[in-house]
Design an enzyme around this catalytic site. Sequence first.
Site, PDB file in Angstrom:
ATOM      1  N   HIS A  54       0.846  -1.200   0.000  1.00 22.61           N
ATOM      2  CA  HIS A  54       0.000   0.000   0.000  1.00 22.61           C
ATOM      3  C   HIS A  54       0.874   1.239   0.000  1.00 22.61           C
ATOM      4  O   HIS A  54       2.091   1.161   0.157  1.00 22.61           O
ATOM      5  CB  HIS A  54      -0.991  -0.013   1.160  1.00 22.61           C
ATOM      6  CG  HIS A  54      -0.391  -0.058   2.532  1.00 22.61           C
ATOM      7  ND1 HIS A  54       0.318  -1.142   3.008  1.00 22.61           N
ATOM      8  CD2 HIS A  54      -0.422   0.845   3.555  1.00 22.61           C
ATOM      9  CE1 HIS A  54       0.692  -0.908   4.252  1.00 22.61           C
ATOM     10  NE2 HIS A  54       0.266   0.291   4.602  1.00 22.61           N
ATOM     11  N   HIS A  56       1.278   3.910   1.957  1.00 23.16           N
ATOM     12  CA  HIS A  56       1.795   4.616   3.123  1.00 23.16           C
ATOM     13  C   HIS A  56       3.326   4.706   3.069  1.00 23.16           C
ATOM     14  O   HIS A  56       4.003   3.760   2.650  1.00 23.16           O
ATOM     15  CB  HIS A  56       1.356   3.925   4.419  1.00 23.16           C
ATOM     16  CG  HIS A  56      -0.089   4.156   4.740  1.00 23.16           C
ATOM     17  ND1 HIS A  56      -0.783   3.393   5.664  1.00 23.16           N
ATOM     18  CD2 HIS A  56      -0.994   5.055   4.248  1.00 23.16           C
ATOM     19  CE1 HIS A  56      -2.034   3.821   5.740  1.00 23.16           C
ATOM     20  NE2 HIS A  56      -2.190   4.820   4.894  1.00 23.16           N
ATOM     21  N   ASP A  58       5.705   4.451   5.108  1.00 16.00           N
ATOM     22  CA  ASP A  58       6.547   3.463   5.771  1.00 16.00           C
ATOM     23  C   ASP A  58       6.528   2.103   5.070  1.00 16.00           C
ATOM     24  O   ASP A  58       7.122   1.143   5.569  1.00 16.00           O
ATOM     25  CB  ASP A  58       6.157   3.311   7.253  1.00 16.00           C
ATOM     26  CG  ASP A  58       4.709   2.889   7.456  1.00 16.00           C
ATOM     27  OD1 ASP A  58       3.868   3.219   6.613  1.00 16.00           O
ATOM     28  OD2 ASP A  58       4.413   2.225   8.477  1.00 16.00           O
ATOM     29  N   HIS A  59       5.888   2.045   3.912  1.00 21.29           N
ATOM     30  CA  HIS A  59       5.903   0.829   3.096  1.00 21.29           C
ATOM     31  C   HIS A  59       6.395   1.105   1.668  1.00 21.29           C
ATOM     32  O   HIS A  59       6.850   0.181   0.997  1.00 21.29           O
ATOM     33  CB  HIS A  59       4.507   0.197   3.037  1.00 21.29           C
ATOM     34  CG  HIS A  59       4.040  -0.321   4.350  1.00 21.29           C
ATOM     35  ND1 HIS A  59       4.123  -1.654   4.699  1.00 21.29           N
ATOM     36  CD2 HIS A  59       3.522   0.313   5.426  1.00 21.29           C
ATOM     37  CE1 HIS A  59       3.658  -1.808   5.934  1.00 21.29           C
ATOM     38  NE2 HIS A  59       3.293  -0.629   6.393  1.00 21.29           N
ATOM     39  N   HIS A 110      -7.583  -1.084   5.240  1.00 18.11           N
ATOM     40  CA  HIS A 110      -6.532  -0.254   5.850  1.00 18.11           C
ATOM     41  C   HIS A 110      -6.268   0.940   4.940  1.00 18.11           C
ATOM     42  O   HIS A 110      -6.203   2.087   5.389  1.00 18.11           O
ATOM     43  CB  HIS A 110      -5.266  -1.088   6.053  1.00 18.11           C
ATOM     44  CG  HIS A 110      -4.156  -0.331   6.697  1.00 18.11           C
ATOM     45  ND1 HIS A 110      -4.177   0.029   8.026  1.00 18.11           N
ATOM     46  CD2 HIS A 110      -2.980   0.133   6.193  1.00 18.11           C
ATOM     47  CE1 HIS A 110      -3.071   0.693   8.310  1.00 18.11           C
ATOM     48  NE2 HIS A 110      -2.328   0.766   7.222  1.00 18.11           N
ATOM     49  N   ASP A 134      -0.422  -4.513   5.939  1.00 10.39           N
ATOM     50  CA  ASP A 134      -1.109  -4.038   7.131  1.00 10.39           C
ATOM     51  C   ASP A 134      -2.562  -4.510   7.167  1.00 10.39           C
ATOM     52  O   ASP A 134      -3.429  -3.845   7.756  1.00 10.39           O
ATOM     53  CB  ASP A 134      -1.053  -2.507   7.203  1.00 10.39           C
ATOM     54  CG  ASP A 134       0.314  -2.003   7.628  1.00 10.39           C
ATOM     55  OD1 ASP A 134       1.243  -2.824   7.765  1.00 10.39           O
ATOM     56  OD2 ASP A 134       0.463  -0.774   7.812  1.00 10.39           O
ATOM     57  N   HIS A 172       4.370  -5.199  10.180  1.00  7.59           N
ATOM     58  CA  HIS A 172       4.846  -4.532  11.394  1.00  7.59           C
ATOM     59  C   HIS A 172       5.099  -5.535  12.512  1.00  7.59           C
ATOM     60  O   HIS A 172       4.471  -6.590  12.575  1.00  7.59           O
ATOM     61  CB  HIS A 172       3.815  -3.508  11.895  1.00  7.59           C
ATOM     62  CG  HIS A 172       3.710  -2.286  11.048  1.00  7.59           C
ATOM     63  ND1 HIS A 172       4.503  -1.169  11.235  1.00  7.59           N
ATOM     64  CD2 HIS A 172       2.900  -2.000  10.000  1.00  7.59           C
ATOM     65  CE1 HIS A 172       4.177  -0.252  10.343  1.00  7.59           C
ATOM     66  NE2 HIS A 172       3.207  -0.732   9.581  1.00  7.59           N
TER      67      HIS A 172
END
Length: 281
Positions: A54, A56, A58-59, A110, A134, A172
Amino acid sequence: MKVKVISVLEDNYMYLVIEESTRHAVAVDATVPKRLLEIIRKEDVVLRAILTTHHHWDHARGNEELAQLFPGLWVFGADERIGALTHRVTHGQELSFGAIRVRCLFTPCHTSGHMCYFMWEDDSPDAPALFSGDTLFVGGCGQFFEGTAEQMHTNLTQILGTLPKDTIFCGHECTVRNLKFALKVEPENEAVKEKLAWARQRDDEDLPTVPSTLHEEFLYNPFLRLTEEPVQRFTGRTEPVEVLRVLRSERDNFKKPKERPNPQAMLAFDWGLFGPLLEKK
Protein backbone atom coordinates in the site's frame (compact mmCIF):
# COMPACT_ATOMS: atom_id res chain seq x y z
CA MET A 1 12.47 -19.58 -2.37
CA LYS A 2 14.35 -17.83 0.41
CA VAL A 3 12.79 -14.98 2.39
CA LYS A 4 14.99 -12.44 4.13
CA VAL A 5 13.22 -10.65 6.98
CA ILE A 6 14.54 -7.09 7.26
CA SER A 7 13.65 -4.92 10.27
CA VAL A 8 13.51 -1.20 9.50
CA LEU A 9 12.26 2.05 11.04
CA GLU A 10 10.61 1.68 14.45
CA ASP A 11 8.67 -1.53 13.88
CA ASN A 12 8.36 -2.12 10.12
CA TYR A 13 9.36 -5.14 8.09
CA MET A 14 10.44 -5.25 4.49
CA TYR A 15 11.30 -8.49 2.76
CA LEU A 16 13.62 -9.76 0.06
CA VAL A 17 12.40 -12.93 -1.65
CA ILE A 18 15.21 -14.73 -3.46
CA GLU A 19 14.91 -17.33 -6.20
CA GLU A 20 17.93 -19.39 -5.27
CA SER A 21 18.53 -21.02 -8.67
CA THR A 22 18.88 -17.73 -10.58
CA ARG A 23 19.81 -15.41 -7.67
CA HIS A 24 17.08 -13.03 -8.80
CA ALA A 25 15.09 -11.28 -6.09
CA VAL A 26 11.83 -9.46 -5.43
CA ALA A 27 11.42 -6.92 -2.63
CA VAL A 28 8.19 -6.49 -0.68
CA ASP A 29 7.57 -3.00 0.75
CA ALA A 30 10.99 -1.55 0.00
CA THR A 31 10.96 1.14 2.66
CA VAL A 32 14.65 1.81 3.37
CA PRO A 33 16.79 1.56 0.21
CA LYS A 34 20.15 1.72 1.98
CA ARG A 35 19.34 -1.29 4.14
CA LEU A 36 17.85 -3.20 1.22
CA LEU A 37 20.95 -2.56 -0.88
CA GLU A 38 23.14 -3.94 1.90
CA ILE A 39 21.17 -7.19 1.88
CA ILE A 40 21.20 -7.37 -1.93
CA ARG A 41 24.99 -7.05 -1.97
CA LYS A 42 25.45 -9.51 0.87
CA GLU A 43 23.21 -12.10 -0.81
CA ASP A 44 24.72 -11.36 -4.25
CA VAL A 45 21.34 -11.16 -6.00
CA VAL A 46 19.76 -9.09 -8.75
CA LEU A 47 16.70 -7.06 -7.78
CA ARG A 48 14.02 -7.51 -10.43
CA ALA A 49 10.89 -6.04 -8.91
CA ILE A 50 9.20 -4.41 -5.93
CA LEU A 51 5.80 -5.51 -4.67
CA THR A 52 4.18 -2.75 -2.64
CA THR A 53 1.25 -3.59 -0.38
CA HIS A 54 0.00 0.00 0.00
CA HIS A 55 0.97 3.62 -0.46
CA HIS A 56 1.80 4.62 3.12
CA TRP A 57 5.26 6.13 3.37
CA ASP A 58 6.55 3.46 5.77
CA HIS A 59 5.90 0.83 3.10
CA ALA A 60 6.57 2.64 -0.18
CA ARG A 61 8.98 5.49 0.44
CA GLY A 62 12.01 3.74 -1.08
CA ASN A 63 10.44 3.08 -4.47
CA GLU A 64 11.56 6.23 -6.26
CA GLU A 65 15.19 5.96 -5.15
CA LEU A 66 15.40 2.29 -6.09
CA ALA A 67 13.78 2.96 -9.47
CA GLN A 68 16.52 5.49 -10.16
CA LEU A 69 19.25 3.11 -9.03
CA PHE A 70 17.89 0.21 -11.09
CA PRO A 71 16.61 1.47 -14.47
CA GLY A 72 13.84 -0.79 -15.72
CA LEU A 73 12.88 -1.96 -12.23
CA TRP A 74 9.27 -3.13 -12.05
CA VAL A 75 7.13 -1.69 -9.26
CA PHE A 76 3.81 -3.46 -8.66
CA GLY A 77 0.86 -2.29 -6.59
CA ALA A 78 -2.86 -1.59 -6.67
CA ASP A 79 -2.92 2.12 -5.86
CA GLU A 80 -1.88 5.06 -8.04
CA ARG A 81 -0.58 6.76 -4.89
CA ILE A 82 2.31 4.28 -4.77
CA GLY A 83 5.54 5.99 -5.81
CA ALA A 84 7.31 4.89 -9.03
CA LEU A 85 4.46 2.48 -9.84
CA THR A 86 4.99 0.76 -13.21
CA HIS A 87 2.39 -2.03 -13.06
CA ARG A 88 -1.02 -1.67 -11.45
CA VAL A 89 -2.24 -5.12 -10.44
CA THR A 90 -5.74 -6.45 -9.79
CA HIS A 91 -7.29 -9.08 -7.54
CA GLY A 92 -6.42 -12.61 -8.61
CA GLN A 93 -3.76 -11.51 -11.08
CA GLU A 94 -0.75 -13.83 -11.16
CA LEU A 95 2.87 -12.83 -11.72
CA SER A 96 5.96 -14.94 -12.31
CA PHE A 97 9.56 -14.23 -11.40
CA GLY A 98 11.45 -17.27 -12.61
CA ALA A 99 10.16 -20.17 -10.51
CA ILE A 100 8.51 -17.83 -8.02
CA ARG A 101 4.81 -17.35 -8.61
CA VAL A 102 2.73 -14.59 -7.08
CA ARG A 103 -1.02 -14.23 -6.71
CA CYS A 104 -2.26 -10.72 -5.97
CA LEU A 105 -5.00 -10.52 -3.35
CA PHE A 106 -6.91 -7.25 -3.10
CA THR A 107 -7.73 -6.43 0.53
CA PRO A 108 -9.07 -2.87 0.76
CA CYS A 109 -9.76 -1.42 4.21
CA HIS A 110 -6.53 -0.25 5.85
CA THR A 111 -6.18 1.68 2.61
CA SER A 112 -8.54 1.61 -0.36
CA GLY A 113 -5.77 0.18 -2.53
CA HIS A 114 -4.21 -2.43 -0.24
CA MET A 115 -2.86 -5.57 -1.94
CA CYS A 116 -1.49 -8.73 -0.30
CA TYR A 117 0.82 -11.12 -2.15
CA PHE A 118 0.71 -14.91 -1.95
CA MET A 119 3.93 -16.54 -3.20
CA TRP A 120 4.93 -20.10 -3.94
CA GLU A 121 7.13 -22.25 -6.16
CA ASP A 122 5.67 -25.15 -8.09
CA ASP A 123 7.08 -28.57 -7.16
CA SER A 124 8.89 -27.12 -4.14
CA PRO A 125 8.82 -28.61 -0.63
CA ASP A 126 8.95 -25.10 0.84
CA ALA A 127 5.70 -23.72 2.26
CA PRO A 128 4.02 -20.89 0.36
CA ALA A 129 4.20 -17.42 1.89
CA LEU A 130 1.62 -14.68 2.35
CA PHE A 131 2.87 -11.10 2.55
CA SER A 132 -0.04 -9.47 4.32
CA GLY A 133 1.16 -5.89 4.72
CA ASP A 134 -1.11 -4.04 7.13
CA THR A 135 -4.17 -6.25 6.65
CA LEU A 136 -3.26 -9.21 8.88
CA PHE A 137 -0.72 -9.12 11.70
CA VAL A 138 0.48 -11.71 14.17
CA GLY A 139 -2.39 -11.65 16.64
CA GLY A 140 -4.20 -8.73 15.02
CA CYS A 141 -5.39 -6.91 11.93
CA GLY A 142 -4.88 -3.47 10.40
CA GLN A 143 -6.76 -0.32 11.28
CA PHE A 144 -9.73 0.64 9.10
CA PHE A 145 -8.28 3.91 7.81
CA GLU A 146 -9.99 3.94 4.40
CA GLY A 147 -12.51 1.13 4.66
CA THR A 148 -15.16 -0.65 6.65
CA ALA A 149 -15.65 -3.60 8.96
CA GLU A 150 -17.52 -5.32 6.13
CA GLN A 151 -14.44 -5.06 3.91
CA MET A 152 -12.07 -6.33 6.58
CA HIS A 153 -14.43 -9.21 7.33
CA THR A 154 -14.31 -10.20 3.66
CA ASN A 155 -10.52 -9.85 3.66
CA LEU A 156 -10.02 -12.07 6.70
CA THR A 157 -12.67 -14.71 6.07
CA GLN A 158 -13.05 -15.04 2.31
CA ILE A 159 -9.67 -13.97 0.92
CA LEU A 160 -6.84 -14.56 3.42
CA GLY A 161 -8.64 -16.97 5.74
CA THR A 162 -9.18 -19.52 2.97
CA LEU A 163 -5.52 -19.74 1.94
CA PRO A 164 -3.34 -22.74 2.80
CA LYS A 165 -2.61 -22.56 6.53
CA ASP A 166 1.02 -21.71 5.96
CA THR A 167 3.46 -18.87 6.42
CA ILE A 168 2.52 -15.23 7.02
CA PHE A 169 4.93 -12.31 6.79
CA CYS A 170 3.25 -9.11 7.97
CA GLY A 171 4.20 -5.44 7.74
CA HIS A 172 4.85 -4.53 11.39
CA GLU A 173 6.24 -5.91 14.63
CA CYS A 174 3.28 -5.34 16.96
CA THR A 175 2.82 -8.90 18.23
CA VAL A 176 3.21 -8.32 21.96
CA ARG A 177 0.69 -5.49 22.00
CA ASN A 178 -1.72 -7.46 19.82
CA LEU A 179 -1.54 -10.48 22.09
CA LYS A 180 -1.99 -8.40 25.23
CA PHE A 181 -5.25 -7.25 23.69
CA ALA A 182 -6.10 -10.82 22.66
CA LEU A 183 -5.61 -11.88 26.28
CA LYS A 184 -8.03 -9.16 27.38
CA VAL A 185 -10.56 -10.55 24.90
CA GLU A 186 -9.99 -14.21 25.85
CA PRO A 187 -8.34 -14.38 29.30
CA GLU A 188 -8.69 -18.18 29.43
CA ASN A 189 -7.23 -18.90 25.99
CA GLU A 190 -4.09 -20.98 26.58
CA ALA A 191 -2.86 -20.46 23.02
CA VAL A 192 -2.87 -16.69 23.60
CA LYS A 193 -0.95 -17.07 26.86
CA GLU A 194 1.69 -19.31 25.29
CA LYS A 195 2.15 -17.13 22.22
CA LEU A 196 2.38 -13.98 24.33
CA ALA A 197 5.05 -15.51 26.55
CA TRP A 198 6.98 -16.54 23.45
CA ALA A 199 6.59 -13.10 21.84
CA ARG A 200 7.79 -11.34 24.97
CA GLN A 201 10.89 -13.54 25.01
CA ARG A 202 11.57 -12.73 21.36
CA ASP A 203 11.07 -9.04 22.11
CA ASP A 204 13.50 -9.19 25.04
CA GLU A 205 16.08 -10.75 22.72
CA ASP A 206 15.35 -8.17 19.99
CA LEU A 207 14.26 -10.92 17.59
CA PRO A 208 11.35 -10.82 15.12
CA THR A 209 8.09 -12.64 15.79
CA VAL A 210 7.51 -13.16 12.06
CA PRO A 211 6.73 -15.34 10.32
CA SER A 212 3.55 -16.79 11.72
CA THR A 213 1.18 -19.32 10.17
CA LEU A 214 -2.49 -19.03 9.35
CA HIS A 215 -3.07 -22.24 11.28
CA GLU A 216 -1.70 -20.64 14.45
CA GLU A 217 -3.52 -17.35 13.91
CA PHE A 218 -6.89 -19.08 14.09
CA LEU A 219 -5.94 -20.25 17.61
CA TYR A 220 -5.12 -16.86 19.18
CA ASN A 221 -5.94 -13.97 16.83
CA PRO A 222 -9.33 -12.58 17.96
CA PHE A 223 -9.96 -11.02 14.55
CA LEU A 224 -10.02 -14.53 13.08
CA ARG A 225 -12.12 -15.93 15.93
CA LEU A 226 -15.30 -13.91 15.44
CA THR A 227 -17.65 -16.85 15.97
CA GLU A 228 -16.02 -18.01 19.20
CA GLU A 229 -18.22 -17.56 22.28
CA PRO A 230 -15.61 -15.73 24.45
CA VAL A 231 -14.94 -13.22 21.66
CA GLN A 232 -18.64 -12.60 21.15
CA ARG A 233 -19.13 -12.24 24.90
CA PHE A 234 -16.36 -9.65 25.08
CA THR A 235 -17.92 -7.57 22.29
CA GLY A 236 -21.53 -8.09 23.29
CA ARG A 237 -22.32 -8.98 19.67
CA THR A 238 -22.94 -12.22 17.77
CA GLU A 239 -23.10 -11.14 14.12
CA PRO A 240 -19.50 -11.55 12.85
CA VAL A 241 -19.16 -8.16 11.16
CA GLU A 242 -20.44 -6.42 14.29
CA VAL A 243 -18.07 -8.48 16.43
CA LEU A 244 -15.22 -7.35 14.19
CA ARG A 245 -16.34 -3.73 14.29
CA VAL A 246 -16.39 -3.68 18.11
CA LEU A 247 -13.09 -5.56 18.35
CA ARG A 248 -11.34 -3.04 16.12
CA SER A 249 -12.77 -0.12 18.08
CA GLU A 250 -11.61 -1.67 21.34
CA ARG A 251 -8.18 -2.40 19.89
CA ASP A 252 -7.85 1.19 18.65
CA ASN A 253 -8.29 2.38 22.24
CA PHE A 254 -5.91 -0.27 23.59
CA LYS A 255 -2.68 1.63 23.03
CA LYS A 256 0.39 2.22 25.09
CA PRO A 257 0.13 5.53 26.95
CA LYS A 258 1.83 8.49 25.39
CA GLU A 259 5.14 9.35 26.96
CA ARG A 260 4.94 12.43 29.11
CA PRO A 261 7.16 15.25 27.84
CA ASN A 262 10.22 16.06 29.86
CA PRO A 263 9.19 18.88 32.27
CA GLN A 264 12.50 20.73 31.84
CA ALA A 265 12.18 20.60 28.05
CA MET A 266 8.62 21.96 28.22
CA LEU A 267 9.79 24.84 30.43
CA ALA A 268 12.59 25.58 28.00
CA PHE A 269 10.09 25.81 25.13
CA ASP A 270 7.82 28.02 27.23
CA TRP A 271 10.71 30.34 28.02
CA GLY A 272 11.86 30.47 24.40
CA LEU A 273 15.27 28.99 25.10
CA PHE A 274 15.14 26.83 21.95
CA GLY A 275 14.36 29.82 19.74
CA PRO A 276 17.96 30.64 18.71
CA LEU A 277 18.65 26.98 17.92
CA LEU A 278 15.56 26.64 15.76
CA GLU A 279 16.40 29.88 13.92
CA LYS A 280 19.86 28.54 13.05
CA LYS A 281 18.28 25.47 11.45
